[in-house]
Structure formats: structure tokens, C-alpha cells
Scaffold this motif. Structure first.
Motif, PDB file in Angstrom:
ATOM      1  N   LEU A 203     -10.433  -0.823  -2.402  1.00 15.62           N
ATOM      2  CA  LEU A 203      -9.969   0.494  -1.959  1.00 15.62           C
ATOM      3  C   LEU A 203      -9.593   1.301  -3.194  1.00 15.62           C
ATOM      4  O   LEU A 203      -8.739   0.883  -3.979  1.00 15.62           O
ATOM      5  CB  LEU A 203      -8.777   0.352  -1.011  1.00 15.62           C
ATOM      6  N   GLU A 204     -10.221   2.468  -3.357  1.00 19.47           N
ATOM      7  CA  GLU A 204     -10.081   3.248  -4.585  1.00 19.47           C
ATOM      8  C   GLU A 204      -9.621   4.675  -4.292  1.00 19.47           C
ATOM      9  O   GLU A 204      -9.913   5.216  -3.221  1.00 19.47           O
ATOM     10  CB  GLU A 204     -11.425   3.307  -5.318  1.00 19.47           C
ATOM     11  N   PRO A 205      -8.924   5.308  -5.249  1.00 15.11           N
ATOM     12  CA  PRO A 205      -8.482   6.698  -5.059  1.00 15.11           C
ATOM     13  C   PRO A 205      -9.621   7.666  -4.786  1.00 15.11           C
ATOM     14  O   PRO A 205      -9.467   8.609  -4.010  1.00 15.11           O
ATOM     15  CB  PRO A 205      -7.781   7.026  -6.384  1.00 15.11           C
ATOM     16  N   GLU A 206     -10.783   7.450  -5.412  1.00  9.07           N
ATOM     17  CA  GLU A 206     -11.896   8.383  -5.258  1.00  9.07           C
ATOM     18  C   GLU A 206     -12.462   8.393  -3.838  1.00  9.07           C
ATOM     19  O   GLU A 206     -13.199   9.303  -3.466  1.00  9.07           O
ATOM     20  CB  GLU A 206     -13.014   8.035  -6.251  1.00  9.07           C
ATOM     21  N   GLN A 207     -12.128   7.385  -3.048  1.00  5.76           N
ATOM     22  CA  GLN A 207     -12.636   7.337  -1.679  1.00  5.76           C
ATOM     23  C   GLN A 207     -11.911   8.314  -0.757  1.00  5.76           C
ATOM     24  O   GLN A 207     -12.349   8.537   0.376  1.00  5.76           O
ATOM     25  CB  GLN A 207     -12.519   5.908  -1.133  1.00  5.76           C
ATOM     26  N   GLN A 208     -10.789   8.883  -1.236  1.00  2.00           N
ATOM     27  CA  GLN A 208     -10.071   9.914  -0.479  1.00  2.00           C
ATOM     28  C   GLN A 208      -9.744   9.455   0.943  1.00  2.00           C
ATOM     29  O   GLN A 208     -10.052  10.126   1.930  1.00  2.00           O
ATOM     30  CB  GLN A 208     -10.889  11.205  -0.440  1.00  2.00           C
ATOM     31  N   LEU A 209      -9.101   8.304   1.044  1.00  2.62           N
ATOM     32  CA  LEU A 209      -8.779   7.741   2.349  1.00  2.62           C
ATOM     33  C   LEU A 209      -7.288   7.451   2.473  1.00  2.62           C
ATOM     34  O   LEU A 209      -6.528   7.571   1.512  1.00  2.62           O
ATOM     35  CB  LEU A 209      -9.592   6.471   2.601  1.00  2.62           C
ATOM     36  N   THR A 210      -6.884   7.074   3.672  1.00  3.66           N
ATOM     37  CA  THR A 210      -5.516   6.628   3.947  1.00  3.66           C
ATOM     38  C   THR A 210      -5.573   5.213   4.497  1.00  3.66           C
ATOM     39  O   THR A 210      -6.404   4.901   5.354  1.00  3.66           O
ATOM     40  CB  THR A 210      -4.824   7.554   4.961  1.00  3.66           C
ATOM     41  N   PHE A 211      -4.682   4.370   3.993  1.00  6.30           N
ATOM     42  CA  PHE A 211      -4.622   2.962   4.393  1.00  6.30           C
ATOM     43  C   PHE A 211      -3.211   2.672   4.893  1.00  6.30           C
ATOM     44  O   PHE A 211      -2.256   2.716   4.129  1.00  6.30           O
ATOM     45  CB  PHE A 211      -4.972   2.087   3.189  1.00  6.30           C
ATOM     46  N   GLU A 212      -3.081   2.418   6.193  1.00 13.89           N
ATOM     47  CA  GLU A 212      -1.787   2.084   6.789  1.00 13.89           C
ATOM     48  C   GLU A 212      -1.769   0.591   7.113  1.00 13.89           C
ATOM     49  O   GLU A 212      -2.719   0.075   7.704  1.00 13.89           O
ATOM     50  CB  GLU A 212      -1.555   2.867   8.084  1.00 13.89           C
ATOM     51  N   VAL A 213      -0.688  -0.095   6.750  1.00 15.68           N
ATOM     52  CA  VAL A 213      -0.563  -1.525   7.032  1.00 15.68           C
ATOM     53  C   VAL A 213       0.792  -1.793   7.686  1.00 15.68           C
ATOM     54  O   VAL A 213       1.830  -1.368   7.168  1.00 15.68           O
ATOM     55  CB  VAL A 213      -0.685  -2.380   5.752  1.00 15.68           C
ATOM     56  N   TYR A 214       0.762  -2.500   8.804  1.00 15.92           N
ATOM     57  CA  TYR A 214       1.978  -2.895   9.516  1.00 15.92           C
ATOM     58  C   TYR A 214       2.001  -4.427   9.534  1.00 15.92           C
ATOM     59  O   TYR A 214       1.462  -5.067  10.436  1.00 15.92           O
ATOM     60  CB  TYR A 214       1.986  -2.286  10.919  1.00 15.92           C
ATOM     61  N   TYR A 215       2.608  -4.992   8.487  1.00 12.28           N
ATOM     62  CA  TYR A 215       2.526  -6.430   8.247  1.00 12.28           C
ATOM     63  C   TYR A 215       3.123  -7.251   9.382  1.00 12.28           C
ATOM     64  O   TYR A 215       2.561  -8.282   9.767  1.00 12.28           O
ATOM     65  CB  TYR A 215       3.238  -6.783   6.940  1.00 12.28           C
ATOM     66  N   PRO A 227      -2.806  11.253   5.606  1.00 12.41           N
ATOM     67  CA  PRO A 227      -2.136  10.461   6.648  1.00 12.41           C
ATOM     68  C   PRO A 227      -1.996  11.229   7.956  1.00 12.41           C
ATOM     69  O   PRO A 227      -1.592  12.391   7.965  1.00 12.41           O
ATOM     70  CB  PRO A 227      -0.764  10.170   6.032  1.00 12.41           C
ATOM     71  N   GLN A 228      -2.318  10.563   9.059  1.00 11.57           N
ATOM     72  CA  GLN A 228      -2.209  11.166  10.383  1.00 11.57           C
ATOM     73  C   GLN A 228      -1.078  10.489  11.158  1.00 11.57           C
ATOM     74  O   GLN A 228      -1.295   9.826  12.167  1.00 11.57           O
ATOM     75  CB  GLN A 228      -3.536  11.055  11.129  1.00 11.57           C
ATOM     76  N   LEU A 229       0.126  10.638  10.637  1.00 11.12           N
ATOM     77  CA  LEU A 229       1.322  10.141  11.304  1.00 11.12           C
ATOM     78  C   LEU A 229       2.515  10.900  10.748  1.00 11.12           C
ATOM     79  O   LEU A 229       2.419  11.551   9.701  1.00 11.12           O
ATOM     80  CB  LEU A 229       1.507   8.637  11.094  1.00 11.12           C
ATOM     81  N   SER A 230       3.622  10.822  11.452  1.00 10.27           N
ATOM     82  CA  SER A 230       4.830  11.517  11.028  1.00 10.27           C
ATOM     83  C   SER A 230       5.559  10.685   9.976  1.00 10.27           C
ATOM     84  O   SER A 230       6.020   9.579  10.255  1.00 10.27           O
ATOM     85  CB  SER A 230       5.750  11.757  12.231  1.00 10.27           C
ATOM     86  N   LEU A 231       5.636  11.205   8.769  1.00  9.56           N
ATOM     87  CA  LEU A 231       6.313  10.509   7.673  1.00  9.56           C
ATOM     88  C   LEU A 231       7.686  11.148   7.481  1.00  9.56           C
ATOM     89  O   LEU A 231       7.890  11.996   6.618  1.00  9.56           O
ATOM     90  CB  LEU A 231       5.466  10.588   6.401  1.00  9.56           C
ATOM     91  N   ASP A 232       8.649  10.714   8.305  1.00 12.43           N
ATOM     92  CA  ASP A 232       9.981  11.310   8.278  1.00 12.43           C
ATOM     93  C   ASP A 232      10.851  10.652   7.212  1.00 12.43           C
ATOM     94  O   ASP A 232      10.360   9.927   6.343  1.00 12.43           O
ATOM     95  CB  ASP A 232      10.636  11.214   9.660  1.00 12.43           C
ATOM     96  N   LYS A 233      12.160  10.876   7.291  1.00 14.56           N
ATOM     97  CA  LYS A 233      13.078  10.398   6.258  1.00 14.56           C
ATOM     98  C   LYS A 233      13.258   8.885   6.261  1.00 14.56           C
ATOM     99  O   LYS A 233      13.865   8.328   5.341  1.00 14.56           O
ATOM    100  CB  LYS A 233      14.438  11.086   6.419  1.00 14.56           C
ATOM    101  N   SER A 234      12.746   8.214   7.293  1.00 15.81           N
ATOM    102  CA  SER A 234      12.852   6.752   7.316  1.00 15.81           C
ATOM    103  C   SER A 234      11.883   6.103   6.323  1.00 15.81           C
ATOM    104  O   SER A 234      11.996   4.916   6.028  1.00 15.81           O
ATOM    105  CB  SER A 234      12.576   6.223   8.725  1.00 15.81           C
ATOM    106  N   VAL A 357       2.033   2.923   3.898  1.00 15.87           N
ATOM    107  CA  VAL A 357       0.979   3.932   3.981  1.00 15.87           C
ATOM    108  C   VAL A 357       0.555   4.278   2.559  1.00 15.87           C
ATOM    109  O   VAL A 357       1.368   4.746   1.758  1.00 15.87           O
ATOM    110  CB  VAL A 357       1.455   5.212   4.705  1.00 15.87           C
ATOM    111  N   VAL A 358      -0.710   4.019   2.249  1.00 20.28           N
ATOM    112  CA  VAL A 358      -1.264   4.375   0.942  1.00 20.28           C
ATOM    113  C   VAL A 358      -2.049   5.667   1.115  1.00 20.28           C
ATOM    114  O   VAL A 358      -3.096   5.678   1.769  1.00 20.28           O
ATOM    115  CB  VAL A 358      -2.174   3.262   0.388  1.00 20.28           C
ATOM    116  N   ASP A 359      -1.534   6.740   0.549  1.00 17.07           N
ATOM    117  CA  ASP A 359      -2.154   8.068   0.655  1.00 17.07           C
ATOM    118  C   ASP A 359      -2.917   8.338  -0.641  1.00 17.07           C
ATOM    119  O   ASP A 359      -2.341   8.764  -1.638  1.00 17.07           O
ATOM    120  CB  ASP A 359      -1.067   9.115   0.889  1.00 17.07           C
ATOM    121  N   TYR A 360      -4.230   8.087  -0.611  1.00 14.76           N
ATOM    122  CA  TYR A 360      -5.046   8.286  -1.805  1.00 14.76           C
ATOM    123  C   TYR A 360      -5.391   9.758  -2.029  1.00 14.76           C
ATOM    124  O   TYR A 360      -5.915  10.106  -3.087  1.00 14.76           O
ATOM    125  CB  TYR A 360      -6.336   7.472  -1.706  1.00 14.76           C
ATOM    126  N   ILE A 361      -5.125  10.609  -1.058  1.00 14.68           N
ATOM    127  CA  ILE A 361      -5.400  12.038  -1.227  1.00 14.68           C
ATOM    128  C   ILE A 361      -4.362  12.660  -2.160  1.00 14.68           C
ATOM    129  O   ILE A 361      -4.685  13.314  -3.150  1.00 14.68           O
ATOM    130  CB  ILE A 361      -5.380  12.770   0.129  1.00 14.68           C
TER     131      ILE A 361
END
Length: 415
Positions: A203-215, A227-234, A357-361
Motif C-alpha cells: 500500500l503506497e501513498p501514490e495510490q491515493q487510497l484510504t485504509f481503515e483497520v478495526y483490529y 476517508p468516508q467516515l466521521s473522524l471526530d475528537k475521539s 485509518v491511513v489517509d494517503y490523500i
């Protein structure tokens, strides 16, 4: 008199292609509504009408377009996918060239697409002769030309380990689909042993993607765009640094009276907690500390050796984790020998304590403590044949210590 509303639906990924046009006997003005994937344009045929009628029609039109937009967004929203975590790596099901099912390891520390040699052979994927090196049969010639200019050939493969990566390159087009994202490359690497998966997806920055992981839930989302989710203060927001095809984040580690701060490679392909390179280990004099226990592991470049020492704390953003085992590398080559842009690697055994959440954008890493956040990290030394497994428990170690004399029944290294 009839007023006509024309609704055009355009796919944003193919801007010149309008997918649908619908005529409705209502309309008054021009309106455009955007969704993540589609753009809706509304046109009118002008005529004589009252202001009240105009307001009424606009209200109905907004309701209509709003319902269409919401439906489109719900259909196009990235989906959650399950993954296996048996080897402390993110392993999921994927598809190669639209038809072939395979297991994929999603790796933020790697780049390009890599396939296991046995898998390639069993499915006759490669129709051409495999070549060694980044430029196939031209590798040696390119290497000579670079040497004349005082330059070295870029590293094409390998990872952790002090040996040589048993890797070749197949010069043919390949397409791999995982999550909601499709990876395409004109060539791919072929390794003799990919350590538990058919495909290693870098997974590379140039791919302009978002990677979400919920371990803790063992699910992920992988998709194009922001990212297509609400990234609030938590969520903690940590700025990543881009280094061509890899990214790093800052960490601060306290070991005894020593504090080690710097950039660490973000590596979801690592089953470790945190590893310090040989270069960092030597520069900080860490190999001389008391309480170091030996460990041996296996990476793409063969066997890796070093020591393990318990830290007082590891600080990630504003969060501080106590009692984390730190791996000290003694390798003279490979990914853990040293680097000019990272002093160590942060792996899954620390990252698993968070939703991620890895935001490569925008080059941000978002972390939020999950249900594993306060659980202790128990790591053990295992024999070489059982490297990279997280299924080892104190009970199994005790039962098998006569068969496997390398087993040690107290927390040591991740491998």
C-alpha cells in the motif's frame, strides 16, 4: 403549461460519460448536486410560471434529487471486509485478474505486488521467463551504468532478514482486487516464500487510497479517495511523512534512562511490536543495556537476529503505552539494518490496540483506542519453524519445551 426537468447522472470517474437522463414534468432552474461518485445536473425548459409555483417545484426537485443522491451514496459506500489475524498480519481474500481467488496480505511497509512462487507455478500465472532484478535481463547493464555515475541500483525486493531475498520478477501485467480497490501493475515480484499468503499487496501513498483497520473486530475497508467516515475528537490525528513509496510516523520510546525519538516506518506487514534498526541500536548504545534477551525471526530476506528489551513507555501522538517489548536488530543487511528515513518499524502488535485509518490523500494517520488498548502485549520466542505465529500460549510452550528446546515460557520477543 408543462415544465420539464432533465436529470443527468454522471460518473465522476468517467467525466465525459453520462449514465442516465430522466425527463420529469417539473423544473424551474439549473441545479447541480455532487456525491462522492456521481454528479447530478438538473435542467429546465423555461416558461411562464408564478413565484409560488417556482418555490413549490424547487422544493419537490430538491427532495427528488436528495433521495437519488442518498441512494447513490449508500450503494457506492465502501464495504467492510473480514480478515484473518492468525499470524499477526492482515490476511484477506482477493481476486487476481478477475477470476483467480487468492489470499492477500495488506502491507503498508511494502510496495508493488508480490506473489508466492508456488502459487504462481500452481496456477500457471506467468507465461514468460522470470527475470532477476528490477530491470530483468537488463539489470546488470543498468547496474554498470549507475556505477559509472557513483550510484547504486535501487533495492527491488527483500525485507527483514540478513540473508538475500529469493526473489525474481515477472514482466507481465497483473490486476489484483482487494476490499473496494483494484491494483494494477505492468510486472510483479515472485518470492520463494511469502510467509503465509499468496499475494503481498504493497500500500503506497501514490495510490491515493484510504485504509481503515478495526483490529478487535477483524474487519477493514480499503477504497479510493479520502476517508468516508466521521473522524471526530475521539481520533488522534498524526501527520505522516511520505518517502516515495513508504510512510513514517514519529514515536518516542523510553528505555531506562534513554529516550529514543524519531520516525518509524508504518508497517502492517510486520508481526512485531516495535523494532529498532541495527544503525539505531549501535548509535544509541542499546546493545549494552542490561536485561536484553535474544530472539530470532524470519523475514523475506531470511533469518533475522537481535535482542528484546522491555520499555518503560512508547508514546504515539498523545497516547502513552507502558511495558512494550522493543526489538533491537543486529542484522547487517535487510530492512532492519538501517535507513536514511526511519530509525525503526512500528508493527501490528502495537497498532492492534487502535482502530486505524491511513489517509494517503492528506497523509494523516488516525488512531482511536479500541477494546485491546489496555490488554498486555505478550510475546514469545519460538523456534525458527514456527516464526511469525501469534497462536503460541504459555500452556503450549510448557507442553512442547522438551520437543522444542528454544521455547521460553516468559514474555520475550514477538516472533
Amino acid at each position: 403549461m408543462k415544465f420539464h426537468l432533465y436529470v443527468s447522472k454522471r460518473n465522476n470517474k468517467s467525466p465525459n460519460r453520462y449514465l442516465k437522463t430522466k425527463q420529469i414534468n417539473l423544473s424551474l432552474s439549473f441545479l447541480r448536486i455532487n456525491s462522492p461518485t456521481y454528479t447530478y445536473k438538473c435542467y429546465i425548459c423555461r416558461g411562464q410560471y408564478s413565484e409560488n409555483m417556482k418555490k413549490y417545484f424547487i422544493f419537490i426537485m430538491l427532495l427528488l434529487i436528495g433521495s437519488i443522491s442518498v441512494k447513490a451514496q449508500s450503494n457506492d459506500a465502501p464495504q467492510s471486509h473480514p480478515f484473518s489475524y492468525d499470524r499477526c498480519r492482515i490476511i484477506t481474500e482477493g481476486v487476481i485478474n478477475d477470476t483467480l481467488q487468492a489470499t492477500f496480505c495488506l502491507d503498508t511497509g511494502a510496495f508493488d505486488l508480490s506473489l508466492d512462487s508456488t502459487f504462481v507455478s500452481n496456477h500457471t500465472l506467468n507465461k514468460k521467463k522470470l527475470r532477476r532484478g528490477l530491470f530483468g535481463e537488463h539489470t546488470e547493464k543498468v547496474k554498470e551504468e549507475l556505477a559509472k555515475r557513483g550510484l547504486e541500483l535501487p533495492t527491488d525486493g527483500g525485507g527483514a532478514g540478513a540473508g538475500e531475498a529469493k526473489m525474481q520478477r515477472a514482466f507481465e501485467h497483473i490486476r489484483c482486487h482487494a476490499g473496494d480497490y483494484t491494483f494494477e501493475e505492468p510486472s510483479y515480484k515472485v518470492y520463494q516464500n511469502l510467509l503465509g499468503s499468496d499475494v503481498l499487496v504493497g500500500l503506497e501513498p501514490e495510490q491515493q487510497l484510504t485504509f481503515e483497520v478495526y483490529y478487535d473486530k477483524k474487519t477493514f475497508r480499503l477504497y479510493s479517495g479520502e476517508p468516508q467516515l466521521s473522524l471526530d475528537k475521539s481520533w488522534m490525528r498524526i501527520k505522516m511523512e511520505k518517502h516515495v513509496v513508504q510512510t513514517t510516523i514519529p514515536l518516542k520510546i523510553k528505555i531506562g534512562k534513554k529516550t529514543i525519538s524519531g520516525n518509524f516506518l508504518l508497517d502492517t506487514g510486520s508481526a512485531h511490536t516495535i523494532s529498532l534498526t541495527t544503525q539505531t541500536t549501535n548509535e544509541k548504545g542499546l546493545a549494552k543495556l542490561e536485561g536484553i534477551r535474544p530472539w530470532t525471526g524470519i523475514g523475506l530476506s531470511g533469518e533475522s537476529k537481535g535482542g528484546v528489551i522491555r520499555s518503560e513507555s512508547v508514546q504515539i501522538g498523545k497516547d502513552k503505552l507502558p511495558d512494550i517489548d522493543i526489538h533491537l536488530s543486529y542484522d547487517k543487511s535487510g530492512a532492519l539494518s538501517g535507513s536514511d528515513f526511519y530509525i525503526g518499524i512500528i508493527g501490528n502488535k502495537v497498532l492492534e490496540k487502535y482502530d486505524m485509518v491511513v489517509d494517503y490523500i492528506n497523509l494523516y494517520l488516525y488512531l482511536r483506542p479500541n477494546s485491546l488498548h489496555n490488554t498486555p502485549v505478550l510475546t514469545y520466542i519460538t523456534p525458527t519453524s514456527l516464526q511469525n505465529t501469534c497462536k503460541v500460549t504459555p500452556t503450549s510452550l510448557q507442553k512442547n519445551k522438551e520437543i522444542h528446546p528454544y521455547f521460553i515460557t516468559k514474555p520475550l520477543s514477538l516472533y
